[in-house]
Design an enzyme around this catalytic site. Structure first.
Site, PDB file in Angstrom:
ATOM      1  N   ARG A  63       0.859  -1.191   0.000  1.00  0.00           N
ATOM      2  CA  ARG A  63       0.000   0.000   0.000  1.00  0.00           C
ATOM      3  C   ARG A  63       0.883   1.225   0.000  1.00  0.00           C
ATOM      4  NH1 ARG A  63      -2.946   0.620   5.160  1.00  0.00           N
ATOM      5  NH2 ARG A  63      -1.462   2.312   5.474  1.00  0.00           N
ATOM      6  N   GLU A 122       4.520   7.159   2.777  1.00  0.00           N
ATOM      7  CA  GLU A 122       5.363   5.968   2.930  1.00  0.00           C
ATOM      8  C   GLU A 122       4.845   4.860   2.018  1.00  0.00           C
ATOM      9  OE1 GLU A 122       5.217   3.453   6.304  1.00  0.00           O
ATOM     10  OE2 GLU A 122       3.101   3.792   6.679  1.00  0.00           O
ATOM     11  N   ASN A 167       4.113   0.842   2.217  1.00  0.00           N
ATOM     12  CA  ASN A 167       3.999  -0.283   3.151  1.00  0.00           C
ATOM     13  C   ASN A 167       4.187  -1.609   2.435  1.00  0.00           C
ATOM     14  OD1 ASN A 167       2.833   1.142   5.687  1.00  0.00           O
ATOM     15  ND2 ASN A 167       1.612   1.920   3.977  1.00  0.00           N
ATOM     16  N   SER A 185      -3.093  -2.653   6.152  1.00  0.00           N
ATOM     17  CA  SER A 185      -4.446  -3.028   6.559  1.00  0.00           C
ATOM     18  C   SER A 185      -5.516  -2.139   5.922  1.00  0.00           C
ATOM     19  CB  SER A 185      -4.557  -2.975   8.077  1.00  0.00           C
ATOM     20  OG  SER A 185      -4.194  -1.703   8.526  1.00  0.00           O
ATOM     21  N   LYS A 230      11.812   3.011   6.160  1.00  0.00           N
ATOM     22  CA  LYS A 230      11.866   4.447   5.857  1.00  0.00           C
ATOM     23  C   LYS A 230      13.239   4.825   5.288  1.00  0.00           C
ATOM     24  CE  LYS A 230       7.906   5.005   8.300  1.00  0.00           C
ATOM     25  NZ  LYS A 230       7.282   3.704   8.406  1.00  0.00           N
ATOM     26  N   LYS A 283      11.571  10.434  11.413  1.00  0.00           N
ATOM     27  CA  LYS A 283      11.001   9.083  11.433  1.00  0.00           C
ATOM     28  C   LYS A 283      12.033   8.009  11.764  1.00  0.00           C
ATOM     29  CE  LYS A 283       7.481   9.902   7.946  1.00  0.00           C
ATOM     30  NZ  LYS A 283       6.753   9.295   6.822  1.00  0.00           N
ATOM     31  N   GLU A 324       6.935   0.682  12.035  1.00  0.00           N
ATOM     32  CA  GLU A 324       5.645   0.677  11.353  1.00  0.00           C
ATOM     33  C   GLU A 324       4.540   0.690  12.395  1.00  0.00           C
ATOM     34  OE1 GLU A 324       5.457   0.662   8.044  1.00  0.00           O
ATOM     35  OE2 GLU A 324       7.621   0.534   7.880  1.00  0.00           O
ATOM     36  N   GLY A 325       3.363   1.052  11.952  1.00  0.00           N
ATOM     37  CA  GLY A 325       2.201   0.883  12.815  1.00  0.00           C
ATOM     38  C   GLY A 325       1.750   2.143  13.531  1.00  0.00           C
ATOM     39  N   ARG A 329      -8.012   7.378   4.950  1.00  0.00           N
ATOM     40  CA  ARG A 329      -8.073   7.471   6.407  1.00  0.00           C
ATOM     41  C   ARG A 329      -8.064   8.937   6.762  1.00  0.00           C
ATOM     42  NH1 ARG A 329      -2.985   4.584   8.538  1.00  0.00           N
ATOM     43  NH2 ARG A 329      -2.414   5.443   6.530  1.00  0.00           N
TER      44      ARG A 329
HETATM   45  P1  ADP Z   1       3.920   4.352  10.018  1.00  0.00           P
HETATM   46  O1  ADP Z   1       4.745   3.285   9.387  1.00  0.00           O
HETATM   47  O2  ADP Z   1       4.040   4.388  11.502  1.00  0.00           O
HETATM   48  O3  ADP Z   1       2.522   4.339   9.519  1.00  0.00           O
HETATM   49  P2  ADP Z   1       4.186   6.835   8.530  1.00  0.00           P
HETATM   50  O4  ADP Z   1       5.362   7.273   7.778  1.00  0.00           O
HETATM   51  O5  ADP Z   1       3.010   6.419   7.708  1.00  0.00           O
HETATM   52  O6  ADP Z   1       4.627   5.704   9.544  1.00  0.00           O
HETATM   53  O7  ADP Z   1       3.744   7.994   9.519  1.00  0.00           O
HETATM   54  C1  ADP Z   1       2.629   7.880  10.371  1.00  0.00           C
HETATM   55  C2  ADP Z   1       1.693   9.060  10.194  1.00  0.00           C
HETATM   56  O8  ADP Z   1       2.414  10.270  10.405  1.00  0.00           O
HETATM   57  C3  ADP Z   1       1.104   9.200   8.803  1.00  0.00           C
HETATM   58  O9  ADP Z   1      -0.050   8.405   8.666  1.00  0.00           O
HETATM   59  C4  ADP Z   1       0.809  10.683   8.736  1.00  0.00           C
HETATM   60  O10 ADP Z   1      -0.400  10.986   9.415  1.00  0.00           O
HETATM   61  C5  ADP Z   1       1.943  11.294   9.536  1.00  0.00           C
HETATM   62  N1  ADP Z   1       3.045  11.662   8.628  1.00  0.00           N
HETATM   63  C6  ADP Z   1       4.038  10.861   8.194  1.00  0.00           C
HETATM   64  N2  ADP Z   1       4.851  11.488   7.325  1.00  0.00           N
HETATM   65  C7  ADP Z   1       4.371  12.730   7.205  1.00  0.00           C
HETATM   66  C8  ADP Z   1       4.774  13.878   6.454  1.00  0.00           C
HETATM   67  N3  ADP Z   1       5.856  13.859   5.683  1.00  0.00           N
HETATM   68  N4  ADP Z   1       4.031  15.006   6.575  1.00  0.00           N
HETATM   69  C9  ADP Z   1       2.945  15.050   7.376  1.00  0.00           C
HETATM   70  N5  ADP Z   1       2.522  14.015   8.115  1.00  0.00           N
HETATM   71  C10 ADP Z   1       3.215  12.847   8.032  1.00  0.00           C
HETATM   72 MG    MG Z   2       1.777   4.841   7.697  1.00  0.00          MG
END
Ligand code: ADP
Ligand code: MG
Length: 483
Positions: A129, A145, A147, A152, A309, A367, A371-372, A453
């Site tokens: 995803r 990101e 996945n 899910s 990441k 970051k 994950e999660g 979401r």
């Molecule tokens: P995870 O693997 O924990 O899902 P993500 O990279 O998807 O990690 O980050 C989790 C959440 O943080 C995202 O769903 C989003 O809401 C927020 N986020 C992540 N990267 C960004 C970004 N570059 N700008 C704004 N919000 C972000």
């Molecule tokens: Mg995410």
């Protein structure tokens, strides 16, 4: 700045009575169609709550949605190639694994499999995803990101499309139906697992869902099982935890994975992406046993590592996409979805990036390799955080990313046991796809569906399972008409 104004698809200033009626209908639809989760407040095996949702689908620019959908096959191919490029994976993660213990443990499994002569099973199945925000500044989708493990909501958001179609009709807007795109993520993802099972080609073998001890997002998973049964009457699905596999799993001489007397053809991991899911060495042994086995893994360890990441950040470096994709049009279209991604490694570039983040923390997200949800560092918290780690190698465990600002659109958030809340929301789009193949050959590569979401605009992270976000669907708008 943008000239695009994205509005709620339905005026929200409705009378209280009408709102209450719509919310009741929407809740009932969700409960009666399994758009549900286990209760977190008290464990009850036999009861479910509806999953948090927003009442109406959220406006999203049609051209950017279409673009993301089209791009998924290119991204599937890219990640397949990245995962099979030993040198790239090893170089990209070299500094990270010195300090990030969890990624190191995953990498150790990867290395150990290599030392044993490589994977017993040449085929991998990636159920992916790719997540995006629509960025107001560039008026384009930007990737949050990619996945590669336990992606899910393929099911729940497929079902939510039907719920939202019902709700907008009940609200008196049947003309809106044409702008809510179909979503067949569930059928597509279940189909991918069946394809992998057929490739394994052992009639009595099963598909194993790797699950947590307690699964809150159980409906999303169970509907995958039901869909597999619907599409393929011959195959059985079993659910096991890492601990159970550690205790009861065995390998035959030719490395077939057997658990409780059943041969496992395909392992679909909805668990295994977080350190807490490996409380003892037994669970790590189980992960290795799965990895070295003949079963087709979704994901195999190299897909898992490709989804870190750090790899995402390395992919954004100059010349890397060209190396993997070749085709200029493809390279350009992938580069276009990248926002700034920066290394924090202990070198001059890393130093410069670190300084920029210290000076302008609100522009970045920090970051780790997790994950999660709930792991990132934002805004003012970035400064003291970096201050703490700037003189140690620990900084190599993190990457920096430009903070993306999506449009704020109002909607009613509906959560179990709470009054519906009119809120400023932001939405994250996810495009589902899958790829099945060996190092040298891609056998199947498809885009299969999407999800949206939505979270409160002031909340940094809005995991639905964590109770901070809500399920949503896409309402397509032609942005040149809504200026
Ligand atoms: P995870 O693997 O924990 O899902 P993500 O990279 O998807 O990690 O980050 C989790 C959440 O943080 C995202 O769903 C989003 O809401 C927020 N986020 C992540 N990267 C960004 C970004 N570059 N700008 C704004 N919000 C972000
Ligand atoms: Mg995410």
């Amino acid at each position: 700045m943008t000239s695009t104004k994205l509005e709620p698809c339905i005026p929200l200033d409705m009378e209280k009575e009408k709102l209450t009626d719509l919310v009741e209908k929407a809740k009932d639809y969700a409960l009666m169609h399994g758009i549900c989760m286990r209760r977190k407040d008290q464990f009850d095996r036999d009861a479910l709550h509806f999953a948090p949702f927003v009442l109406f689908p959220t406006s999203f620019p049609r051209n950017e949605f279409d673009k993301s959908v089209k791009l998924q096959q290119v991204l599937n191919e890219l990640m397949h190639k990245v995962a099979h490029d030993d040198e790239f994976l090893t170089t990209s993660l070299r500094n990270t694994i010195k300090v990030d213990h969890f990624t190191k443990r995953l990498f150790d499994i990867y290395e150990r499999v290599k030392k044993e002569g490589g994977p017993t099973q040449a085929i991998s199945a990636g159920l992916f995803r790719s997540d995006y925000f629509y960025c107001l500044l560039s008026e384009k989708v930007k990737q949050v990101e990619f996945n590669t493990i336990a992606s899910s909501f393929g099911c729940l958001t497929s079902s939510l499309v039907s719920q939202h179609k019902y709700v907008v009709q009940e609200a008196g807007y049947p003309q809106h139906l044409k702008n809510i795109p179909e979503n067949n993520a569930l059928a597509g993802l279940a189909g991918a697992l069946i394809s992998a099972w057929r490739l394994y080609n052992q009639p009595k073998s099963v598909i194993l869902f790797l699950v947590e001890d307690v699964t809150y997002n159980v409906c999303d998973q169970k509907f995958h099982e039901f869909e597999i049964r619907r599409q393929c009457p011959e195959v059985f699905v079993i659910r096991r935890t890492l601990t159970e596999i550690g205790n009861r799993g065995k390998l035959t001489a030719d490395k077939r994975l057997i658990i409780d007397g059943q041969e496992v053809a395909v392992i679909y991991m909805r668990c295994g992406y977080h350190p807490d899911q490996y409380p003892t060495e037994l669970e790590w042994d189980a992960r290795y046993m799965m990895e070295i086995s003949l079963a087709i893994k979704s994901p195999s360890i190299h897909y898992h590592l490709a989804g870190t990441k750090k790899v995402q950040q390395e992919l954004a470096k100059e010349g890397i996409l060209e190396k993997f994709l070749g085709d200029k049009a493809h390279t350009d279209s992938v580069r276009d979805i990248f926002t700034g991604l920066y290394s924090l490694d202990n070198d001059t570039t890393g130093d410069k990036n670190l300084e920029n983040a210290m000076n302008n923390p609100e522009k970045y997200v920090l970051k780790p390799q997790r994950e999660g949800g709930g792991n990132n560092v934002y805004g003012e918290d970035i400064k003291p955080f970096l201050e703490n780690i700037k003189n140690s190698d620990e900084r190599c465990a993190y990457i920096l990313m430009d903070r993306i600002s999506p449009p704020i659109i109002k909607n009613y958030m509906v959560r179990p046991g709470m009054e519906p809340m009119l809120a400023d929301c932001i939405s994250e789009l996810g495009i589902f796809g899958y790829v099945i193949g060996t190092k040298d050959e891609i056998l199947e590569n498809k885009q299969v569906g999407h999800m949206l979401r939505t979270k409160l605009s002031h909340v940094n992270e809005g995991g639905v399972a964590a109770g901070l976000g809500a399920l949503d669907s896409v309402y397509l708008v032609d942005t040149d008409r809504c200026c």
